[in-house]
Design a protein around this motif. Structure first.
Motif, PDB file in Angstrom:
ATOM      1  N   LEU A   4       3.346   3.568  -0.815  1.00  0.00           N
ATOM      2  CA  LEU A   4       2.784   2.962   0.381  1.00  0.00           C
ATOM      3  C   LEU A   4       2.177   1.618  -0.025  1.00  0.00           C
ATOM      4  O   LEU A   4       1.320   1.572  -0.912  1.00  0.00           O
ATOM      5  CB  LEU A   4       1.701   3.846   0.996  1.00  0.00           C
ATOM      6  CG  LEU A   4       2.109   5.267   1.409  1.00  0.00           C
ATOM      7  CD1 LEU A   4       0.918   5.988   2.030  1.00  0.00           C
ATOM      8  CD2 LEU A   4       3.268   5.240   2.367  1.00  0.00           C
ATOM      9  N   VAL A   5       2.618   0.562   0.627  1.00  0.00           N
ATOM     10  CA  VAL A   5       2.125  -0.777   0.299  1.00  0.00           C
ATOM     11  C   VAL A   5       1.444  -1.361   1.523  1.00  0.00           C
ATOM     12  O   VAL A   5       2.071  -1.536   2.572  1.00  0.00           O
ATOM     13  CB  VAL A   5       3.267  -1.690  -0.163  1.00  0.00           C
ATOM     14  CG1 VAL A   5       2.734  -3.085  -0.457  1.00  0.00           C
ATOM     15  CG2 VAL A   5       3.939  -1.096  -1.401  1.00  0.00           C
ATOM     16  N   GLU A   6       0.147  -1.659   1.350  1.00  0.00           N
ATOM     17  CA  GLU A   6      -0.655  -2.201   2.444  1.00  0.00           C
ATOM     18  C   GLU A   6      -0.756  -3.707   2.332  1.00  0.00           C
ATOM     19  O   GLU A   6      -0.675  -4.273   1.247  1.00  0.00           O
ATOM     20  CB  GLU A   6      -2.065  -1.607   2.415  1.00  0.00           C
ATOM     21  CG  GLU A   6      -2.125  -0.109   2.509  1.00  0.00           C
ATOM     22  CD  GLU A   6      -2.965   0.505   1.417  1.00  0.00           C
ATOM     23  OE1 GLU A   6      -3.534   1.582   1.647  1.00  0.00           O
ATOM     24  OE2 GLU A   6      -3.046  -0.093   0.333  1.00  0.00           O
ATOM     25  N   CYS A  22       1.281  -1.309   6.736  1.00  0.00           N
ATOM     26  CA  CYS A  22       1.563  -0.413   5.615  1.00  0.00           C
ATOM     27  C   CYS A  22       3.001   0.066   5.740  1.00  0.00           C
ATOM     28  O   CYS A  22       3.384   0.631   6.773  1.00  0.00           O
ATOM     29  CB  CYS A  22       0.614   0.772   5.619  1.00  0.00           C
ATOM     30  SG  CYS A  22       1.023   2.052   4.412  1.00  0.00           S
ATOM     31  N   GLY A 112      -1.949   4.795  -0.007  1.00  0.00           N
ATOM     32  CA  GLY A 112      -1.787   3.463  -0.548  1.00  0.00           C
ATOM     33  C   GLY A 112      -2.906   3.130  -1.514  1.00  0.00           C
ATOM     34  O   GLY A 112      -3.839   3.915  -1.707  1.00  0.00           O
TER      35      GLY A 112
END
Length: 121
Positions: A4-6, A22, A112
């Motif tokens: 998970l990339v915020e 996200c 994340g």
């Protein structure tokens, strides 16, 4: 594995807006709930807002009417539009996803790395 990339955190003055994003990637069959939690210094991580794949939402009372969660299920992405920000919204915001694996068919929670939101008075 699932990542998970915020993005979208930062420093903003009270009353202004920010939008967090996200994106989930990796080995994903489906994502049930997806959303946001936050953790202020010295406090526990608490729910901000979540949304199921069917569109049902759940908001913390402190953000109702100011924050809006949306999802793009096709892109495995969740957004948090934060309006009328207050100094008490200052925290690290964590993306959350309940992901079902295509291999095991079991569901697992992923988080994340967190993005800092700071609201100045």
């Amino acid at each position: 594995q699932v990542q998970l990339v915020e993005s979208g955190g930062g420093l903003v003055q009270a009353g202004r807006s920010l939008r967090l994003s996200c994106k989930a990637s990796g080995t994903i069959l489906s994502i049930n709930a997806m959303g946001w939690y936050r953790q202020a210094p010295g406090e526990q991580r608490v729910l901000v807002a979540t949304m199921t794949s069917g569109g049902s939402t759940n908001y913390a009372d402190s953000v109702k009417g100011r924050f809006t969660i949306t999802r793009d299920n096709a892109k495995n992405t969740v957004f948090l539009q934060m309006n009328s920000l207050k100094p008490e919204d200052t925290a690290v915001y964590y993306c959350y996803a309940a992901v079902r694996s295509p291999r095991t068919l079991s569901q697992r929670d992923y988080w994340g790395q967190g993005t800092q939101v700071t609201v100045s008075s």
